[in-house]
Design an enzyme around this catalytic site. Sequence first.
Site, mmCIF file in Angstrom:
data_model
loop_
_atom_site.group_PDB
_atom_site.id
_atom_site.type_symbol
_atom_site.label_atom_id
_atom_site.label_comp_id
_atom_site.label_asym_id
_atom_site.label_seq_id
_atom_site.Cartn_x
_atom_site.Cartn_y
_atom_site.Cartn_z
ATOM 1 N N THR A 117 0.813 -1.213 0.000
ATOM 2 C CA THR A 117 0.000 0.000 0.000
ATOM 3 C C THR A 117 0.846 1.263 0.000
ATOM 4 O O THR A 117 1.987 1.266 0.517
ATOM 5 C CB THR A 117 -0.913 0.021 1.249
ATOM 6 O OG1 THR A 117 -1.502 1.313 1.382
ATOM 7 C CG2 THR A 117 -0.144 -0.257 2.519
ATOM 8 N N TYR A 141 -1.287 0.149 10.424
ATOM 9 C CA TYR A 141 -1.659 -0.535 9.174
ATOM 10 C C TYR A 141 -0.503 -0.449 8.173
ATOM 11 O O TYR A 141 -0.018 -1.470 7.659
ATOM 12 C CB TYR A 141 -2.936 0.082 8.583
ATOM 13 C CG TYR A 141 -3.156 -0.283 7.143
ATOM 14 C CD1 TYR A 141 -3.343 -1.612 6.764
ATOM 15 C CD2 TYR A 141 -3.149 0.687 6.144
ATOM 16 C CE1 TYR A 141 -3.510 -1.953 5.434
ATOM 17 C CE2 TYR A 141 -3.318 0.352 4.816
ATOM 18 C CZ TYR A 141 -3.501 -0.964 4.460
ATOM 19 O OH TYR A 141 -3.653 -1.305 3.144
HETATM 20 N N1 UFG Z 1 -12.989 11.405 2.849
HETATM 21 C C1 UFG Z 1 -13.945 12.359 3.095
HETATM 22 N N2 UFG Z 1 -15.128 11.952 3.612
HETATM 23 C C2 UFG Z 1 -15.421 10.673 3.889
HETATM 24 C C3 UFG Z 1 -14.431 9.671 3.635
HETATM 25 C C4 UFG Z 1 -13.218 10.085 3.105
HETATM 26 O O1 UFG Z 1 -13.714 13.552 2.866
HETATM 27 O O2 UFG Z 1 -16.514 10.376 4.381
HETATM 28 C C5 UFG Z 1 -11.709 11.819 2.282
HETATM 29 C C6 UFG Z 1 -10.515 11.391 3.111
HETATM 30 O O3 UFG Z 1 -10.269 12.329 4.113
HETATM 31 C C7 UFG Z 1 -9.415 11.293 2.042
HETATM 32 C C8 UFG Z 1 -10.167 10.878 0.770
HETATM 33 O O4 UFG Z 1 -11.541 11.173 1.036
HETATM 34 O O5 UFG Z 1 -8.851 12.547 1.837
HETATM 35 C C9 UFG Z 1 -10.057 9.393 0.472
HETATM 36 O O6 UFG Z 1 -10.378 8.678 1.655
HETATM 37 P P1 UFG Z 1 -10.552 7.084 1.673
HETATM 38 O O7 UFG Z 1 -10.924 6.716 3.083
HETATM 39 O O8 UFG Z 1 -11.473 6.659 0.591
HETATM 40 O O9 UFG Z 1 -9.128 6.535 1.304
HETATM 41 P P2 UFG Z 1 -7.719 6.846 2.006
HETATM 42 O O10 UFG Z 1 -6.962 7.729 1.053
HETATM 43 O O11 UFG Z 1 -7.839 7.321 3.381
HETATM 44 O O12 UFG Z 1 -7.139 5.364 2.145
HETATM 45 C C10 UFG Z 1 -6.663 4.631 1.087
HETATM 46 C C11 UFG Z 1 -6.825 3.146 1.400
HETATM 47 C C12 UFG Z 1 -6.011 2.781 2.594
HETATM 48 C C13 UFG Z 1 -4.589 3.218 2.390
HETATM 49 C C14 UFG Z 1 -4.527 4.681 2.044
HETATM 50 C C15 UFG Z 1 -3.145 5.168 1.770
HETATM 51 O O13 UFG Z 1 -8.168 2.850 1.635
HETATM 52 O O14 UFG Z 1 -6.058 1.395 2.767
HETATM 53 O O15 UFG Z 1 -5.326 4.931 0.910
HETATM 54 O O16 UFG Z 1 -2.634 4.471 0.724
HETATM 55 F F1 UFG Z 1 -3.891 3.036 3.524
#
Ligand code: UFG
Length: 324
Positions: A117, A141
Amino acid sequence: MKYCIVTGGAGYVGAHCCKELAAVGYFPVVVDNLSRGHKQFAKWGAFREGDLRDHAFLDAVFKEFLPEAVFHFAGYTYVGESVEKPLLYYNNNVVATISLLDAMRENACNNIIFSSTAATYGNPQYTPIDEKHPQEPINPYGQSKLFIEKILEDYDRAYGIKYSALRYFNASGADEDGEIGEEHDPETHLIPLVIQAALGKRKNVKIFGEDYPTPDGTAVRDYVHVTDLATAHIKAFERLAHTGESISLNLGTGKGTSVLEIIESVRRVSGRPLEAVMAERRAGDPPVLVADSSAAGKILDWKCRYNDVDAIVKTAWNWHSKNL
Ligand code: UFG
């Protein structure tokens, strides 16, 4: 028949990989304890229910199928949960992988494609992120996945087990035919949450932070389609089998999309109104995470079929609107 073991093959990315493996003539053997996977996603090849830490179970599966390779997707992936329960992540991700590697060693299976990841990089020091970027995870993680990468390096040196560690950015979208899709419980990922809001399954979607140093103030991510990820896994396996050289590669589109742009895309694709409300930043979220995947492009001859965010969102919308 060419058998491959797919751990976590009843999960989101693993199931999409099984479909692609079957399409190109392999026989995927899904190994999943169903703690977070979905039995109905294990529809290609064979399914063996069990835990990777159960040595006798795993050994029996290797002896039954004599697989050419292991595609290792099994693992927990919630950043927030990993901060609250680090041991769960070190046990379920790291300990389980050691058990898997030992079963591979004992059964002379020497190729593993590992689901790593972008979270192994931690806070980006520059962007786009290439494979030379320092790996300094900021949560258990990411740490658990980095430990596994290090263990793979050691097992390669000591026992000749060859690996491809594929560091994905934001896996997204769903199978074009609508057979499988993204289904997490609880759901924390942006695209499914925005779609749920468009479907009226939740009142609104929260935008975590509007004051990031990005063009529209919301966080930017690299959304890469899950079927493109699956294709990269197969190419990585075929290269590994051919060259016998271990490698670590980023998988992303190289294109950044903000939270607001995702919301706009869901509005366009669904044609439905949806309410978005501003909220506090989520702890541990970097402002921008975009991949430099040029190495995967060159080395694997890999190109994303889905480069346009609306095309990705469309596949996710098709899946969720049929299955929610
Ligand atoms: N976000 C919102 N509102 C929400 C959910 C998410 O604004 O309700 C934002 C988050 O703050 C982030 C973006 O949308 O800026 C994407 O969020 P996700 O939760 O969809 O994905 P992440 O980037 O946090 O996580 C992903 C993978 C993880 C991994 C990470 C870093 O799901 O497993 O990328 O590689 F660790």
